[in-house]
Structures are given as C-alpha cells and as structure tokens.
Design a protein around this motif. Sequence first.
Motif, PDB file in Angstrom:
ATOM      1  N   SER A  77       0.850  -1.193   0.000  1.00 27.96           N
ATOM      2  CA  SER A  77       0.000   0.000   0.000  1.00 27.96           C
ATOM      3  C   SER A  77       0.888   1.246   0.000  1.00 27.96           C
ATOM      4  O   SER A  77       1.914   1.288   0.692  1.00 27.96           O
ATOM      5  CB  SER A  77      -0.920   0.008   1.226  1.00 27.96           C
ATOM      6  N   GLN A  78       0.490   2.246  -0.788  1.00 25.47           N
ATOM      7  CA  GLN A  78       1.287   3.478  -0.856  1.00 25.47           C
ATOM      8  C   GLN A  78       0.373   4.654  -1.188  1.00 25.47           C
ATOM      9  O   GLN A  78       0.165   4.990  -2.348  1.00 25.47           O
ATOM     10  CB  GLN A  78       2.405   3.359  -1.897  1.00 25.47           C
ATOM     11  N   PHE A  79      -0.155   5.303  -0.145  1.00 24.38           N
ATOM     12  CA  PHE A  79      -1.080   6.411  -0.351  1.00 24.38           C
ATOM     13  C   PHE A  79      -0.423   7.583  -1.052  1.00 24.38           C
ATOM     14  O   PHE A  79      -1.094   8.422  -1.638  1.00 24.38           O
ATOM     15  CB  PHE A  79      -1.720   6.851   0.975  1.00 24.38           C
ATOM     16  N   THR A  80       0.904   7.671  -1.028  1.00 24.71           N
ATOM     17  CA  THR A  80       1.580   8.805  -1.664  1.00 24.71           C
ATOM     18  C   THR A  80       1.447   8.793  -3.183  1.00 24.71           C
ATOM     19  O   THR A  80       1.777   9.791  -3.835  1.00 24.71           O
ATOM     20  CB  THR A  80       3.069   8.872  -1.265  1.00 24.71           C
ATOM     21  N   LEU A  81       0.933   7.722  -3.766  1.00 22.28           N
ATOM     22  CA  LEU A  81       0.646   7.733  -5.209  1.00 22.28           C
ATOM     23  C   LEU A  81      -0.462   8.732  -5.536  1.00 22.28           C
ATOM     24  O   LEU A  81      -0.641   9.095  -6.693  1.00 22.28           O
ATOM     25  CB  LEU A  81       0.250   6.342  -5.704  1.00 22.28           C
ATOM     26  N   ALA A  82      -1.180   9.186  -4.524  1.00 22.31           N
ATOM     27  CA  ALA A  82      -2.249  10.170  -4.719  1.00 22.31           C
ATOM     28  C   ALA A  82      -1.732  11.599  -4.617  1.00 22.31           C
ATOM     29  O   ALA A  82      -2.515  12.556  -4.639  1.00 22.31           O
ATOM     30  CB  ALA A  82      -3.357   9.953  -3.689  1.00 22.31           C
ATOM     31  N   ALA A  83      -0.426  11.777  -4.530  1.00 22.58           N
ATOM     32  CA  ALA A  83       0.151  13.110  -4.313  1.00 22.58           C
ATOM     33  C   ALA A  83      -0.284  14.113  -5.367  1.00 22.58           C
ATOM     34  O   ALA A  83      -0.234  13.849  -6.558  1.00 22.58           O
ATOM     35  CB  ALA A  83       1.673  13.025  -4.297  1.00 22.58           C
ATOM     36  N   ASP A  84      -0.726  15.275  -4.901  1.00 22.28           N
ATOM     37  CA  ASP A  84      -1.047  16.410  -5.762  1.00 22.28           C
ATOM     38  C   ASP A  84       0.038  17.454  -5.529  1.00 22.28           C
ATOM     39  O   ASP A  84       0.152  18.006  -4.432  1.00 22.28           O
ATOM     40  CB  ASP A  84      -2.419  16.972  -5.406  1.00 22.28           C
ATOM     41  N   THR A  85       0.840  17.699  -6.551  1.00 25.19           N
ATOM     42  CA  THR A  85       1.943  18.650  -6.429  1.00 25.19           C
ATOM     43  C   THR A  85       1.684  19.924  -7.227  1.00 25.19           C
ATOM     44  O   THR A  85       2.602  20.665  -7.530  1.00 25.19           O
ATOM     45  CB  THR A  85       3.258  18.006  -6.906  1.00 25.19           C
ATOM     46  N   SER A  86       0.418  20.167  -7.544  1.00 31.18           N
ATOM     47  CA  SER A  86       0.084  21.318  -8.397  1.00 31.18           C
ATOM     48  C   SER A  86       0.196  22.660  -7.679  1.00 31.18           C
ATOM     49  O   SER A  86       0.279  23.693  -8.326  1.00 31.18           O
ATOM     50  CB  SER A  86      -1.318  21.153  -8.975  1.00 31.18           C
ATOM     51  N   ARG A  87       0.179  22.649  -6.349  1.00 28.45           N
ATOM     52  CA  ARG A  87       0.262  23.907  -5.609  1.00 28.45           C
ATOM     53  C   ARG A  87       1.406  23.837  -4.611  1.00 28.45           C
ATOM     54  O   ARG A  87       1.369  23.054  -3.679  1.00 28.45           O
ATOM     55  CB  ARG A  87      -1.041  24.163  -4.863  1.00 28.45           C
ATOM     56  N   GLY A  88       2.401  24.637  -4.826  1.00 31.21           N
ATOM     57  CA  GLY A  88       3.509  24.710  -3.884  1.00 31.21           C
ATOM     58  C   GLY A  88       4.411  23.496  -3.930  1.00 31.21           C
ATOM     59  O   GLY A  88       4.408  22.729  -4.875  1.00 31.21           O
ATOM     60  N   ASN A  89       5.178  23.353  -2.857  1.00 30.52           N
ATOM     61  CA  ASN A  89       6.173  22.291  -2.794  1.00 30.52           C
ATOM     62  C   ASN A  89       5.822  21.171  -1.836  1.00 30.52           C
ATOM     63  O   ASN A  89       6.553  20.202  -1.718  1.00 30.52           O
ATOM     64  CB  ASN A  89       7.533  22.882  -2.388  1.00 30.52           C
ATOM     65  N   ARG A  90       4.703  21.318  -1.126  1.00 35.02           N
ATOM     66  CA  ARG A  90       4.276  20.262  -0.215  1.00 35.02           C
ATOM     67  C   ARG A  90       3.112  19.515  -0.862  1.00 35.02           C
ATOM     68  O   ARG A  90       2.056  20.089  -1.108  1.00 35.02           O
ATOM     69  CB  ARG A  90       3.834  20.865   1.111  1.00 35.02           C
ATOM     70  N   PRO A  91       3.293  18.218  -1.135  1.00 38.73           N
ATOM     71  CA  PRO A  91       2.215  17.464  -1.790  1.00 38.73           C
ATOM     72  C   PRO A  91       0.977  17.359  -0.897  1.00 38.73           C
ATOM     73  O   PRO A  91       1.089  17.278   0.327  1.00 38.73           O
ATOM     74  CB  PRO A  91       2.813  16.075  -2.021  1.00 38.73           C
ATOM     75  N   GLY A  92      -0.165  17.339  -1.550  1.00 39.95           N
ATOM     76  CA  GLY A  92      -1.420  17.087  -0.856  1.00 39.95           C
ATOM     77  C   GLY A  92      -1.901  15.691  -1.194  1.00 39.95           C
ATOM     78  O   GLY A  92      -1.642  15.178  -2.282  1.00 39.95           O
ATOM     79  N   PHE A  93      -2.626  15.071  -0.279  1.00 41.65           N
ATOM     80  CA  PHE A  93      -3.067  13.688  -0.467  1.00 41.65           C
ATOM     81  C   PHE A  93      -4.575  13.543  -0.292  1.00 41.65           C
ATOM     82  O   PHE A  93      -5.068  12.456  -0.011  1.00 41.65           O
ATOM     83  CB  PHE A  93      -2.331  12.769   0.518  1.00 41.65           C
ATOM     84  N   SER A  94      -5.307  14.619  -0.489  1.00 47.29           N
ATOM     85  CA  SER A  94      -6.747  14.599  -0.236  1.00 47.29           C
ATOM     86  C   SER A  94      -7.515  13.709  -1.211  1.00 47.29           C
ATOM     87  O   SER A  94      -8.654  13.346  -0.927  1.00 47.29           O
ATOM     88  CB  SER A  94      -7.312  16.023  -0.275  1.00 47.29           C
ATOM     89  N   THR A  95      -6.920  13.330  -2.335  1.00 50.05           N
ATOM     90  CA  THR A  95      -7.629  12.461  -3.280  1.00 50.05           C
ATOM     91  C   THR A  95      -7.471  10.980  -2.935  1.00 50.05           C
ATOM     92  O   THR A  95      -8.152  10.135  -3.523  1.00 50.05           O
ATOM     93  CB  THR A  95      -7.148  12.698  -4.726  1.00 50.05           C
ATOM     94  N   ALA A  96      -6.593  10.664  -1.972  1.00 50.56           N
ATOM     95  CA  ALA A  96      -6.467   9.275  -1.520  1.00 50.56           C
ATOM     96  C   ALA A  96      -7.681   8.907  -0.684  1.00 50.56           C
ATOM     97  O   ALA A  96      -8.248   9.740   0.027  1.00 50.56           O
ATOM     98  CB  ALA A  96      -5.201   9.097  -0.691  1.00 50.56           C
ATOM     99  N   ALA A  97      -8.088   7.656  -0.767  1.00 47.52           N
ATOM    100  CA  ALA A  97      -9.189   7.183   0.074  1.00 47.52           C
ATOM    101  C   ALA A  97      -8.742   7.213   1.534  1.00 47.52           C
ATOM    102  O   ALA A  97      -7.562   6.981   1.827  1.00 47.52           O
ATOM    103  CB  ALA A  97      -9.573   5.769  -0.328  1.00 47.52           C
ATOM    104  N   PRO A  98      -9.649   7.490   2.452  1.00 48.78           N
ATOM    105  CA  PRO A  98      -9.278   7.426   3.865  1.00 48.78           C
ATOM    106  C   PRO A  98      -8.940   5.969   4.231  1.00 48.78           C
ATOM    107  O   PRO A  98      -9.388   5.036   3.547  1.00 48.78           O
ATOM    108  CB  PRO A  98     -10.529   7.924   4.594  1.00 48.78           C
ATOM    109  N   PRO A  99      -8.170   5.776   5.293  1.00 48.31           N
ATOM    110  CA  PRO A  99      -7.774   4.412   5.663  1.00 48.31           C
ATOM    111  C   PRO A  99      -8.943   3.437   5.813  1.00 48.31           C
ATOM    112  O   PRO A  99      -8.807   2.259   5.484  1.00 48.31           O
ATOM    113  CB  PRO A  99      -7.041   4.608   6.994  1.00 48.31           C
ATOM    114  N   SER A 100     -10.087   3.915   6.269  1.00 51.03           N
ATOM    115  CA  SER A 100     -11.244   3.022   6.437  1.00 51.03           C
ATOM    116  C   SER A 100     -11.735   2.454   5.106  1.00 51.03           C
ATOM    117  O   SER A 100     -12.362   1.395   5.077  1.00 51.03           O
ATOM    118  CB  SER A 100     -12.390   3.763   7.137  1.00 51.03           C
TER     119      SER A 100
END
Length: 147
Positions: A77-100
């Motif tokens: 499992s690797q939630f970081t595949l959902a990384a959004d790097t379109s804004r700034g230098n810190r990736p966002g992961f809001s498109t990854a499914a929650p752990p549940s």
Amino acid sequence: MRALVQRVTEAAVRVDGAVLAEIGPGLLIFICAMRDDPADAPSKLAAKIAKLRIFADDDGKMNRSLSDTGGAALVVSQFTLAADTSRGNRPGFSTAAPPSEGAPAYEAFADAMAKLGIPTARGQFGADMKISLVNDGPVTIWIDTAV
C-alpha cells in the motif's frame, strides 16, 4: 485506484527490521485506493496487471504476462501515489481514500491477485515499511483506473 508496477527479479518488505514478505521474479505493485473508486476497481485492476505483457518471450520481446511466467506479486500500500503537487512544494493527499476505505480496497486487490492464481505476498497497510528490490529492465508502469 492507482498502481505503480515494477518488474523485479526480487523484492522484499520489512517492518521494524523484520522481513514481512519477499518474492523472487515477478512484480512489485504499489497500490493506492482513491476517493470514489468503484467497488469493482480492485478486481479490475488485478485482472489488468495479471495480464500486462511486460515480460520477455523467447525472442526477447515484452510479450508475456505475470500469469504466463508464473511469477509472484508483492503488493504494497502506498497512499503517496495520490500526491497532488500542483500547488507549492508540499504534496497534498486529499484524493487518496481514507484508511477506512483504503485498507479494504488494498486487501481486495491482493485477494483478487491471489484468486487469479498469482502467488501474492503483502506489505502491511499503514505501516512504515522498508522496501528493497532489484528492478528488472528497468520496467516501471503507471496505471490509473480513473483514466
């Protein structure tokens, strides 16, 4: 779902210094469940990856699948595949499914690979894992079921 598939001659996953799982020739498959994935995404993705023709035939052409070669799969499992790097230098992961949702989708994917007759080893969902591999080729394929 998203997957990053690497053809390997060997791969292993360690948790807390202990080998949790390892394989010989086959595929190391990093998996990320995405928000709003359909229920059939794990089984469809497993079927696609099992049939992906990225192993050499007798003529050296990539014309054989994992199913054809009898190779194994190491599913991590690797939630970081959902990384959004379109804004700034810190990736966002809001498109990854929650752990549940992500944990059951990850397990369903690994189960689907095994049901297809692929010897399947697993990492540990949510753990701090250390992955070692020998990439064969190198061959690395990105698959996104949403596309």
